[in-house]
Design an enzyme around this catalytic site. Structure first.
Site, PDB file in Angstrom:
ATOM      1  N   ARG A 215       0.841  -1.203   0.000  1.00 58.48           N
ATOM      2  CA  ARG A 215       0.000   0.000   0.000  1.00 58.48           C
ATOM      3  C   ARG A 215       0.879   1.258   0.000  1.00 58.48           C
ATOM      4  O   ARG A 215       1.008   1.935  -1.002  1.00 58.48           O
ATOM      5  CB  ARG A 215      -0.944  -0.033   1.216  1.00 58.48           C
ATOM      6  CG  ARG A 215      -2.122   0.917   1.110  1.00 58.48           C
ATOM      7  CD  ARG A 215      -1.809   2.346   1.516  1.00 58.48           C
ATOM      8  NE  ARG A 215      -1.278   2.430   2.895  1.00 58.48           N
ATOM      9  CZ  ARG A 215      -0.723   3.518   3.391  1.00 58.48           C
ATOM     10  NH1 ARG A 215      -0.614   4.622   2.668  1.00 58.48           N
ATOM     11  NH2 ARG A 215      -0.233   3.529   4.627  1.00 58.48           N
TER      12      ARG A 215
ATOM     13  N   HIS B  16       9.385   6.780   8.631  1.00 59.19           N
ATOM     14  CA  HIS B  16      10.113   6.824   7.367  1.00 59.19           C
ATOM     15  C   HIS B  16      11.595   6.995   7.675  1.00 59.19           C
ATOM     16  O   HIS B  16      11.976   7.388   8.776  1.00 59.19           O
ATOM     17  CB  HIS B  16       9.579   7.963   6.489  1.00 59.19           C
ATOM     18  CG  HIS B  16       8.240   7.650   5.904  1.00 59.19           C
ATOM     19  ND1 HIS B  16       8.012   7.572   4.559  1.00 59.19           N
ATOM     20  CD2 HIS B  16       7.054   7.367   6.496  1.00 59.19           C
ATOM     21  CE1 HIS B  16       6.741   7.263   4.333  1.00 59.19           C
ATOM     22  NE2 HIS B  16       6.137   7.139   5.499  1.00 59.19           N
TER      23      HIS B  16
ATOM     24  N   CYS C 110       5.253   9.506   0.570  1.00 52.72           N
ATOM     25  CA  CYS C 110       3.939  10.147   0.630  1.00 52.72           C
ATOM     26  C   CYS C 110       3.828  11.062  -0.570  1.00 52.72           C
ATOM     27  O   CYS C 110       4.601  12.011  -0.696  1.00 52.72           O
ATOM     28  CB  CYS C 110       3.785  10.934   1.929  1.00 52.72           C
ATOM     29  SG  CYS C 110       2.246  11.869   1.999  1.00 52.72           S
TER      30      CYS C 110
END
Lengths: 310, 310
Positions: free
Chosen positions: B12, B208, B239
């Protein structure tokens, strides 16, 4: 505010493991810029025979320059008494004698057993004292978390050798993950035991970033009370006798992490990034490391102040 | 022995932010191999309009396959009630509703204020209950450590929104450093406060590796009691609305760190590396991350057992 020292070892641990020879003029430029960026402890070279490490053959000259910078602790690596005599003669502020806790690595790297290195440290201490020198002696216990040749290294052996170095006359000791085997839990465990044993004479932590845990290990060591860390600008470095051990903790990334954590380093991180770009130009083709140079600074650069206020 | 869960979000968070479209067959191959390597929580996709994220258009089909694997917690991201209705209809084990604590990022990313997202969660909870569904609802509080658009995000606002999500009916919440601004000290501070506020309903940490602190932040969160971490195989992801936020924490590196720390993950790390090589083949030209694939395993691979015995 707690503070920390990022000791630059790129000029020694970094340059010794890459083929490119950086000129004396560039080394001096590097030291001057690092000093201007706030670095106050720099390992400027190594007193090893020039035929072994031609990259560091100019250590005496580089050290002489470093000594002109007020307040800079200029250190050198010394593999033995002969190197130490040169460090003393040149007036280094600090000399680091490496000892490998891995018997196999010690024989491969230094052609001595760990206990023979301890005996050498005693001779170095005697020479230092006989000379009336003020050069500090640091015993650096390497392969403290494992070894590419031997595999596992027992914590008990690391602690025994650390104590033996102090008993032989070292002013202080440091622990090094020479080949990048440490993880935060083993760092916490070993550094806590070492601190219990020798207190503040445990002076420095030296990590590699081989498996991405360099900064995590620094954080774990920091939590046990360590406030001095070795690091290399642009993450250069490794160990010529430890295959795969590429990349020291990156100076500018570590400085950035500490500052973001609210730990005062006295370092101008953007100036370190600018220096990185200069050094990169001298090392064309060499593998460099680090992340900050690529990611840049966060928006609304906060560092300690804004972070604490949030 | 404490254990931890590495929740795979590569299918995802990873795939949504790269251009390459991975086929449904390859996604199913990925899930099967991750399952065989021991992964028991996998975010298989996102119920967003296919025109926005064509990479994830096959989420229902991928989810249907994931549901055939015994004991696998198959989760999906849902941006709103409409997505949640699909997740409920498809029988997802868990749906994650992202909320951005940064007002500016929330408007840019979701076109809603954070409080409008909280209201949406209440509607999702009502829909779930009305359907008699057992799909768990996780509220994921993103940009919890800062934002590329807004800059600083106040801890108090993060905590307020986290509580609001639970009050609106979320079964649990997670905290995400969506853009890679966190450092270990801020992680420790915020996760401790969050845990004090909501206890074990704080279910996951999402970091991250933008500035090299991904593993350090996982370690800091682990120390506060977190035992579930999002990660992406090969460190893919980021992102799309946060420039520069490249690279989730790398699944195989995190698994390796945890295992070395003596934390049981149930994961076969060499099998994860083998899977990485397969996925790499499907993502030719995309930027991958991570270190273990390059450094390899330490000699005399110790993991927990030998490390504790040393």
């Amino acid at each position: 505010m707690r503070t920390a020292i990022v000791r630059e070892v790129g000029l020694r641990d970094g340059l010794q493991s890459i083929a490119t020879i950086v000129s004396t003029a560039h080394k001096i430029e590097w030291i001057d810029a690092a000093y201007a960026a706030g670095q106050r402890e720099i390992e400027v070279g190594s007193f090893v025979p020039a035929r072994l490490l031609p990259q560091l053959a100019d250590t005496a000259e580089v050290l002489a320059h470093a000594k002109t910078l007020p307040g800079l602790v200029a250190s050198v690596l010394v593999p033995n008494l002969k190197g130490a005599e040169r460090a003393i003669a040149c007036g280094a502020d600090l000399m680091v004698l490496p000892l490998s806790a891995s018997h196999a690595h010690s024989l491969a790297n230094l052609r001595k057993t760990p206990d023979e290195v301890v005996a050498e440290l005693a001779r170095i201490r005697a020479a230092r004292d006989a000379a009336g020198s003020r050069t500090l002696i640091e015993g650096g216990v390497g392969t403290a978390f494992g070894c590419t040749i031997q595999g596992t290294v027992a914590e008990s052996e690391v602690l025994r050798l650390m104590q033996a170095l102090l008993d032989a006359g070292a002013d202080r000791v440091s622990l090094a993950d020479t080949v990048g085997y440490a993880d935060p839990a083993s760092v916490q465990r070993l550094f806590e035991k070492a601190r219990t044993l020798v207190g503040d004479r445990l002076a420095c932590a030296h990590f590699h970033d081989t498996r991405g845990m360099g900064l995590a290990n620094c954080y774990a060591a920091w939590q046990t009370g360590i406030t001095r860390f070795d690091a290399c600008l642009a993450g250069i470095g490794g160990c010529p006798h430890a295959p795969g051990a590429s990349g020291n903790v990156t100076t500018e990334d570590l400085a950035f992490m500490l500052e973001r954590m609210g730990v005062g380093t006295g370092l101008d991180v953007p100036a370190l990034l600018a220096l990185r770009r200069r050094v990169e130009g001298w090392l064309a083709g060499e593998a460099l490391h680090g992340t900050l140079w690529q990611a840049g600074f966060p928006k609304a650069l906060a560092f300690a102040a804004a972070s604490a206020a949030a």
